[in-house]
Motif scaffolding. Structure first.
Motif, PDB file in Angstrom:
ATOM      1  N   TYR A 167     -14.139  17.738   2.035  1.00  0.00           N
ATOM      2  CA  TYR A 167     -13.607  18.238   0.754  1.00  0.00           C
ATOM      3  C   TYR A 167     -13.332  19.740   0.840  1.00  0.00           C
ATOM      4  CZ  TYR A 167     -14.781  13.841  -1.688  1.00  0.00           C
ATOM      5  OH  TYR A 167     -14.833  12.530  -2.109  1.00  0.00           O
ATOM      6  N   LEU A 179     -15.133  -2.686  -3.418  1.00  0.00           N
ATOM      7  CA  LEU A 179     -13.698  -2.606  -3.688  1.00  0.00           C
ATOM      8  C   LEU A 179     -13.116  -1.297  -3.154  1.00  0.00           C
ATOM      9  CD1 LEU A 179     -11.774  -4.554  -5.097  1.00  0.00           C
ATOM     10  CD2 LEU A 179     -12.088  -3.269  -7.209  1.00  0.00           C
ATOM     11  N   ARG A 186      -7.997   7.222  -6.352  1.00  0.00           N
ATOM     12  CA  ARG A 186      -8.558   5.901  -6.004  1.00  0.00           C
ATOM     13  C   ARG A 186      -8.533   4.960  -7.205  1.00  0.00           C
ATOM     14  NH1 ARG A 186     -12.803   8.884  -2.061  1.00  0.00           N
ATOM     15  NH2 ARG A 186     -11.899   8.150  -0.100  1.00  0.00           N
ATOM     16  N   GLU A 190     -19.958  12.904   1.023  1.00  0.00           N
ATOM     17  CA  GLU A 190     -19.949  14.276   0.504  1.00  0.00           C
ATOM     18  C   GLU A 190     -21.106  14.531  -0.455  1.00  0.00           C
ATOM     19  OE1 GLU A 190     -17.868  16.984   0.871  1.00  0.00           O
ATOM     20  OE2 GLU A 190     -16.465  16.117   2.300  1.00  0.00           O
ATOM     21  N   LEU A 218     -18.622   7.396  -0.622  1.00  0.00           N
ATOM     22  CA  LEU A 218     -17.782   6.826   0.434  1.00  0.00           C
ATOM     23  C   LEU A 218     -17.383   7.891   1.455  1.00  0.00           C
ATOM     24  CD1 LEU A 218     -16.025   4.221   1.224  1.00  0.00           C
ATOM     25  CD2 LEU A 218     -14.174   5.367   0.028  1.00  0.00           C
ATOM     26  N   ASP A 219     -17.110   9.093   0.952  1.00  0.00           N
ATOM     27  CA  ASP A 219     -16.653  10.173   1.835  1.00  0.00           C
ATOM     28  C   ASP A 219     -17.814  10.976   2.440  1.00  0.00           C
ATOM     29  OD1 ASP A 219     -14.028   9.494   1.300  1.00  0.00           O
ATOM     30  OD2 ASP A 219     -13.884  10.834  -0.421  1.00  0.00           O
ATOM     31  N   SER A 230     -16.936   7.695  -5.071  1.00  0.00           N
ATOM     32  CA  SER A 230     -15.899   8.247  -4.195  1.00  0.00           C
ATOM     33  C   SER A 230     -16.506   9.253  -3.208  1.00  0.00           C
ATOM     34  CB  SER A 230     -14.819   8.910  -5.066  1.00  0.00           C
ATOM     35  OG  SER A 230     -13.882   9.560  -4.293  1.00  0.00           O
ATOM     36  N   ARG A 231     -17.379  10.115  -3.726  1.00  0.00           N
ATOM     37  CA  ARG A 231     -18.045  11.091  -2.842  1.00  0.00           C
ATOM     38  C   ARG A 231     -19.023  10.397  -1.898  1.00  0.00           C
ATOM     39  NH1 ARG A 231     -20.422  15.374  -6.765  1.00  0.00           N
ATOM     40  NH2 ARG A 231     -21.459  16.139  -4.906  1.00  0.00           N
ATOM     41  N   TYR A 281      -6.705   9.725   6.161  1.00  0.00           N
ATOM     42  CA  TYR A 281      -6.076   9.682   7.489  1.00  0.00           C
ATOM     43  C   TYR A 281      -6.447  10.880   8.373  1.00  0.00           C
ATOM     44  CZ  TYR A 281      -3.326   6.127   5.145  1.00  0.00           C
ATOM     45  OH  TYR A 281      -2.938   5.026   4.437  1.00  0.00           O
ATOM     46  N   VAL A 306       0.841  -1.201   0.000  1.00  0.00           N
ATOM     47  CA  VAL A 306       0.000   0.000   0.000  1.00  0.00           C
ATOM     48  C   VAL A 306       0.878   1.253   0.000  1.00  0.00           C
ATOM     49  CG1 VAL A 306      -1.720   1.301   1.320  1.00  0.00           C
ATOM     50  CG2 VAL A 306      -1.919  -1.169   1.131  1.00  0.00           C
ATOM     51  N   GLU A 328     -18.025  -2.621  -7.262  1.00  0.00           N
ATOM     52  CA  GLU A 328     -17.078  -1.497  -7.358  1.00  0.00           C
ATOM     53  C   GLU A 328     -16.994  -0.748  -6.036  1.00  0.00           C
ATOM     54  OE1 GLU A 328     -14.878  -0.063  -9.584  1.00  0.00           O
ATOM     55  OE2 GLU A 328     -15.087  -2.029 -10.537  1.00  0.00           O
ATOM     56  N   SER A 380     -12.921  -1.514   0.524  1.00  0.00           N
ATOM     57  CA  SER A 380     -11.821  -2.375   0.971  1.00  0.00           C
ATOM     58  C   SER A 380     -10.478  -1.663   0.802  1.00  0.00           C
ATOM     59  CB  SER A 380     -11.863  -3.705   0.209  1.00  0.00           C
ATOM     60  OG  SER A 380     -10.720  -3.931  -0.530  1.00  0.00           O
ATOM     61  N   GLU A 381     -10.360  -0.877  -0.258  1.00  0.00           N
ATOM     62  CA  GLU A 381      -9.149  -0.068  -0.483  1.00  0.00           C
ATOM     63  C   GLU A 381      -8.977   0.951   0.651  1.00  0.00           C
ATOM     64  OE1 GLU A 381      -8.756   2.913  -3.847  1.00  0.00           O
ATOM     65  OE2 GLU A 381      -8.254   1.034  -4.840  1.00  0.00           O
ATOM     66  N   HIS A 382     -10.097   1.543   1.034  1.00  0.00           N
ATOM     67  CA  HIS A 382     -10.096   2.531   2.112  1.00  0.00           C
ATOM     68  C   HIS A 382      -9.632   1.883   3.422  1.00  0.00           C
ATOM     69  CE1 HIS A 382     -11.426   6.301   3.989  1.00  0.00           C
ATOM     70  NE2 HIS A 382     -11.837   5.547   4.991  1.00  0.00           N
ATOM     71  N   LEU A 401      -7.850  -0.791   3.731  1.00  0.00           N
ATOM     72  CA  LEU A 401      -6.436  -1.158   3.564  1.00  0.00           C
ATOM     73  C   LEU A 401      -5.530   0.040   3.860  1.00  0.00           C
ATOM     74  CD1 LEU A 401      -5.068  -3.772   2.616  1.00  0.00           C
ATOM     75  CD2 LEU A 401      -5.035  -2.834   0.303  1.00  0.00           C
ATOM     76  N   LEU A 402      -5.913   1.182   3.321  1.00  0.00           N
ATOM     77  CA  LEU A 402      -5.140   2.407   3.564  1.00  0.00           C
ATOM     78  C   LEU A 402      -5.119   2.741   5.050  1.00  0.00           C
ATOM     79  CD1 LEU A 402      -6.350   4.684   0.614  1.00  0.00           C
ATOM     80  CD2 LEU A 402      -3.995   3.997   1.007  1.00  0.00           C
ATOM     81  N   ARG A 403      -6.288   2.619   5.678  1.00  0.00           N
ATOM     82  CA  ARG A 403      -6.399   2.964   7.097  1.00  0.00           C
ATOM     83  C   ARG A 403      -5.575   2.023   7.983  1.00  0.00           C
ATOM     84  NH1 ARG A 403      -8.407   7.323   9.343  1.00  0.00           N
ATOM     85  NH2 ARG A 403      -9.177   6.093  11.066  1.00  0.00           N
ATOM     86  N   LYS A 422     -19.303   7.479 -11.007  1.00  0.00           N
ATOM     87  CA  LYS A 422     -18.624   8.770 -10.797  1.00  0.00           C
ATOM     88  C   LYS A 422     -18.863   9.320  -9.389  1.00  0.00           C
ATOM     89  CE  LYS A 422     -18.545  10.442 -15.528  1.00  0.00           C
ATOM     90  NZ  LYS A 422     -19.266  11.264 -16.503  1.00  0.00           N
TER      91      LYS A 422
END
Lengths: 185, 139
Positions: A147, B45, A169, B20, B17-18, B14-15, A142, A122, B42, B48-50, B52-54, B11
């Motif tokens: 935004y 995924l 992403r 927004e 997930l956040d 991402s927003r 983090y 990562v 999607e 799961s990426e989020h 993983l980053l955390r 599209k």
């Protein structure tokens, strides 16, 4: 009133009058968070420490010009972002994900080995993102900023931040896909 | 109500997930995800990426970080003050020089404008030729 009981605004006012003890309190209060942010941007402890120190030194030098329009933390992070972006573009080259040296499975328990390997994958993928995409993603994931806050910190529009995050992403997904297919993630 | 198209939902993920998106957008995406397995995959995924980053840890800040930072500030303090002092001194000298020059110029101009030609002639030093000209006691 002792420095430990003052809020950031009060400490900044004292520090602006040359009170280094007040500034020390500001450093102590924000150093761990700022170090973590910078470490996530550069993925190297020595570089992170150097940049973190530079950010605090620069903030001290520019403190007289700080008008308090944003919080001290926001202003400090703006300084750190500028330093980090310049540092990255000036001296660092990203490594290819394929060049990654995995942890040695012989010396570590399996779970630790797997976790460390995942972290390294990562981190390397993060390093391969363009600096502005990485900055937006690190601030979102983090620091959990909105935004709007990210836009203010980076001097960009909210729409631009959205676009940076979508591209970050998408790129990250592509970069991690081979590892995912090999069952490493 | 007609659900959003996949291209639009992708599209917005991402927003989404956040958190927004506006309330109605959020609801529309949720409705679409409940019905569309492709977009749901999607989104999972992305989640799961989020995660993983955390999960990536950060080392503790090195010991003596505060002390080293403050030492650096202490070492820079005189250096950062010096240019300011030099600059202030230079500005002060320039202001003083300007005032001095103004006084000299002012007095010269004042003298020049109020002096009659006769007085000016008296004030001006005679040349050698004038001193030795006939009628001036010269040879």
């Amino acid at each position: 009133m002792p420095e430990t009981e003052l809020n950031d605004e009060q400490l900044v006012l004292r520090a602006q009058q040359g009170n280094l003890t007040a500034y020390e309190q500001l450093v102590r209060r924000h150093q761990q968070g700022l170090y973590a942010f910078i470490y996530r941007m550069v993925q190297n402890p020595a570089d992170a420490e150097e940049l973190c120190q530079q950010a605090f030194v620069r903030a001290w030098q520019k403190l007289a010009g700080f008008k308090g329009r944003s919080s001290f933390k926001t202003w400090l992070y703006q300084i750190a972002i500028n330093l980090t972006l310049n540092f990255r573009t000036r001296t660092r080259k990203t490594e290819e994900l394929s060049e990654l040296q995995p942890a040695d499975p012989a010396t570590e328990p399996e779970a630790d080995y797997h976790r460390r390997q995942q972290e390294e994958l990562v981190q390397q993928a993060l390093l391969q993102l363009p600096p502005d995409q990485r900055t937006a993603l690190v601030l979102k994931v983090y620091e959990n900023l909105s935004y709007n806050e990210i836009a203010r910190l980076m001097g960009r529009s909210v729409r631009a931040v959205d676009s940076l995050l979508v591209r970050a992403r998408t790129r990250l997904k592509t970069l991690l896909e081979p590892a995912r297919q090999r069952g490493l993630l | 109500m007609k659900t959003m198209k996949c291209s639009k939902v992708l599209k917005l993920l991402s927003r989404h997930l956040d958190r927004e998106l506006s309330g109605p957008e959020q609801e529309a995406v949720n409705r679409h995800l409940a019905e569309c397995a492709g977009c749901r995959q999607e989104y999972e995924l992305l989640q799961s990426e989020h995660r993983l980053l955390r999960s990536v840890t950060v080392p503790e800040i090195p010991p003596y970080f505060t002390a080293r930072t403050l030492a650096r500030i202490g070492a820079l303090k005189p250096a950062s003050l010096l240019p300011k002092l030099l600059w202030q001194t230079a500005v002060s000298l320039l202001v003083l020089a300007g005032i001095g020059l103004g006084i000299i110029l002012g007095s010269t101009l004042a003298t020049g404008s109020s002096t009659s030609p006769e007085l000016a002639a008296l004030n001006s030093e005679p040349t050698i030729e004038e001193l030795f000209a006939p009628g001036n006691g010269g040879r």
